[in-house]
Every structure is written in structure tokens, then in C-alpha cells.
Scaffold this active site. Structure first.
Site, short mmCIF file in Angstrom:
data_model
loop_
_atom_site.label_atom_id
_atom_site.label_comp_id
_atom_site.label_asym_id
_atom_site.label_seq_id
_atom_site.Cartn_x
_atom_site.Cartn_y
_atom_site.Cartn_z
N GLN A 1 -10.32 -4.04 -3.24
CA GLN A 1 -11.59 -3.55 -2.72
C GLN A 1 -12.71 -3.76 -3.75
OE1 GLN A 1 -12.49 -1.96 0.41
NE2 GLN A 1 -14.48 -2.49 -0.47
N ARG B 1 -13.98 -8.75 2.27
CA ARG B 1 -12.55 -8.54 1.95
C ARG B 1 -11.77 -9.81 2.30
NH1 ARG B 1 -10.47 -3.35 1.59
NH2 ARG B 1 -8.68 -4.45 0.72
N HIS C 1 -7.50 0.70 -6.39
CA HIS C 1 -7.70 -0.16 -5.22
C HIS C 1 -8.41 -1.44 -5.68
CE1 HIS C 1 -7.90 -1.37 -1.17
NE2 HIS C 1 -8.79 -0.53 -0.68
N ARG D 1 0.87 -1.18 0.00
CA ARG D 1 0.00 0.00 0.00
C ARG D 1 0.90 1.22 0.00
NH1 ARG D 1 -5.36 1.52 3.48
NH2 ARG D 1 -6.16 -0.02 2.00
N CYS E 1 -16.66 1.65 0.78
CA CYS E 1 -15.49 0.80 1.06
C CYS E 1 -15.01 0.95 2.50
CB CYS E 1 -14.37 1.10 0.07
SG CYS E 1 -13.88 2.83 0.04
N ASP F 1 -17.50 6.93 -1.40
CA ASP F 1 -16.19 6.81 -0.73
C ASP F 1 -15.90 8.18 -0.11
OD1 ASP F 1 -13.59 6.08 0.03
OD2 ASP F 1 -12.75 6.32 -1.97
#
Ligand code: CP
Ligand code: NVA
Length: 302
Positions: free
Chosen positions: A129, A289, A126, A99, A261, A221
Site C-alpha cells: 500500500q 495498486r 502494509h 495477508r 488507503c 486510515d
């Protein structure tokens, strides 16, 4: 499937379907130890709750183990090159999740690593996700093809970009409602035009109500992504009309799903009554996830 999972642009629809199918299987039944004694590294330059914990638990449940590396604690934080780090870690680990801010760092890492490299979020995208999001939608709606997804908020961020790739590949009609100043990256739009298969489509509008009308899924988001803290005041002002609230939900289908998310800012991009209300699936989404990432790990590291 390719060695790495860096962008949904690199996955075929068949790859996506394979990940989602294995995730469903792993969610249903006891954990087979598909990755016994395999080591997964995680290098994180940004904060994380879901991505970090779900990957760490996923590898453990598959019979392997993880080692978490904050950039401040490893030599990369003191200037050791990405190439050297990738070559060294490839001698110890069987896979790595990264990340970071600059997407090119992951690309560079993957080029120099002999092990699978997984994008755990960059400024650009991402993918893990959005694979989880597709899984969550499929669980409830039993299909992806032809669904209308309205993404309300920052059209220029990592989530919007990964959603564009996913929609085109999976046959989804995606509408992104975002202020004029925050369109999706030109590079992402160009990449999409070059896809050989264009099952879905995406449009960009400044009108959140038009986007929400008849939508099967309302997605949002944060307005201020990690690393954009300096732009906070300006972004909060610009995105004020793009809040997912009860009025917006009323425009969508009666059985619409509300997704986020996470982490969420109640009162900014989404109201508390909506994220905690009957249309919201955000905690199932967060749980997924774990299942989807198990599938990703098993397919790339198995
Ligand atoms: N959705 C997501 O990636 O959350 P974290 O930042 O907590 O990992
Ligand atoms: N767009 C958000 C996503 C967090 C999971 C960010 O980058 O901060």
C-alpha cells in the site's frame, strides 16, 4: 532486491525507486507479458477488496494466473505447519501473497519458501500500500524528497509503520498525529534508528492541527483496523479529535493531496466532503495498486 517483500525496512531507496519507475512504465504502455505462465498464490486470513483484486488482475495482465486460498479452505487452517505449507506451495507456485494477523507468520513462511513471498498486510505493516502511495504522490508532486506528509489517526497500526519506513528512506518529513495511547511500535522505531541512511524523518505528536499545518499530503486510515473490533468503542472515543475534515484541510498547503488507503468510514476518520472533495486522490491511489503491484511481481518473479 531481496527474494521477498515483507517490510519496507528491507528495501533500499534504489529498490523503491526501481519499483516506482517500472510501475510508471507499466502504467504508460501496453502490457508486456513479463510473467507468462507464472502462478501466483494468495493466502488471505483477512478480508480484502483492493489487494486481492489488484494482485489477481496484475498477474493475469502480465501473462500469468492466480489461485486464491482462503485459510479456512486449506490445511493450514486445520493446523498444518507454516513451514510445511511453504515448502509444498513452493513446488507449485512461482510467488505468493499473504495477508494475515501475526507478522511473524509471514517471516516464518518466507524462511521456508523458495519462492518470493509478498506481504499483503499484517497487523504490523502494509508495504504494498505505501509503495503505491509513494507512486501516487510522485505522479502529482514530481518528487518525494522534502515533502511534508501528515498522517492523522492511529499511529500504532500497519499503515503508520510502513509510512515511517518509507519516509525515512525516501526523504519525507512525516508527522504522525495520534493519541498518546497509540504510538508507533517501539520495535519499528528501533528498527528505523538502525537504518544506515536517514534521508527523511518522522515525529509523533498528539496535535493533529500542528501536524496538518503546511502539509503537502494529509493521510488517514481507519481508526479500527481488522482484528481490533473489540476495541472499537474505546478507539472511536480516543480518535474523535483526529478526524480529517475541512478545518484540518484548511491548515494544509492549498494544493495538498488528501489520501486514504481505503476502506473508508465517512464521518469517522474522514468527512464525506473531504474524501469526495477536490483534494482527494483516493480512487487514483486505489487504481495505482494495480500498476505498482505489477512492478513488484515483475521484479520479484521475473
Ligand atoms: N487498502 C487495502 O489494502 O484495501 P483492501 O483491504 O481492500 O485490500
Ligand atoms: N489499518 C487497516 C488497513 C486496511 C487496508 C487495517 O488493518 O484494517
Amino acid at each position: 532486491m531481496k527474494k521477498d517483500l515483507i517490510s519496507l525496512a528491507d528495501l533500499s531507496l534504489a529498490d523503491i525507486e526501481k519499483i516506482l519507475a517500472l510501475a510508471a512504465k507499466l502504467k504508460r504502455r501496453n502490457q508486456p507479458k513479463l510473467l507468462r505462465d507464472k502462478a501466483l498464490g494468495l493466502i488471505f486470513k483477512k478480508s480484502s477488496t483492493r489487494t486481492r483484486v489488484s494482485f489477481e488482475v496484475a498477474i493475469r495482465q502480465l501473462g500469468g494466473y492466480s489461485t486464491f486460498l482462503r485459510t479456512e479452505d486449506v490445511q493450514i487452517g486445520r493446523g498444518e505447519s507454516i513451514a510445511d505449507t511453504a515448502k509444498v506451495l513452493s513446488r507449485y507456485l512461482n510467488g505468493i501473497v499473504i495477508r494475515t494477523f501475526d507478522h511473524n507468520e509471514i517471516v516464518e513462511f518466507a524462511k521456508n519458501a523458495s519462492i518470493p513471498v509478498i506481504n499483503g498486510l499484517t497487523d504490523l505493516s502494509h508495504p504494498c500500500q505505501v509503495l503505491c502511495d509513494l507512486f501516487t504522490i510522485l505522479e502529482r508532486k514530481k518528487r518525494l524528497q522534502g515533502l511534508k506528509v501528515a498522517y492523522i489517526g492511529d499511529g500504532s497500526n500497519n499503515m503508520a509503520h510502513s509510512w515511517i519506513y518509507a519516509a525515512i528512506k525516501a526523504g519525507i518529513e512525516l508527522t504522525i498525529a495520534t493519541p498518546k495511547k497509540y504510538p508507533p511500535s517501539a520495535a519499528v522505531q528501533k528498527a528505523v534508528r538502525a537504518f544506515t541512511s536517514q534521508k527523511g524523518r518522522f515525529t509523533v505528536t498528539v496535535d493533529p492541527q500542528a501536524a496538518a499545518l503546511g502539509a503537502d499530503v494529509l493521510y488517514t486510515d481507519v481508526w479500527v483496523s481488522m482484528g481490533q473490533e473489540k476495541e472499537r468503542d474505546e478507539k472511536i472515543r480516543a480518535f474523535r479529535p483526529y478526524q480529517v475534515n475541512a478545518q484540518l484541510v484548511a491548515l494544509a498547503k492549498r494544493d495538498c493531496m488528501v489520501m486514504h488507503c481505503l476502506p473508508a468510514h465517512r464521518g469517522e476518520e474522514i468527512t464525506a466532503d473531504v474524501i469526495d472533495g477536490k483534494h482527494s486522490v483516493v480512487f487514483d491511489q486505489a487504481e495505482n495498486r494495480l500498476h505498482v503491484q505489477k512492478a513488484i511481481l515483475a521484479l520479484l518473479m521475473g
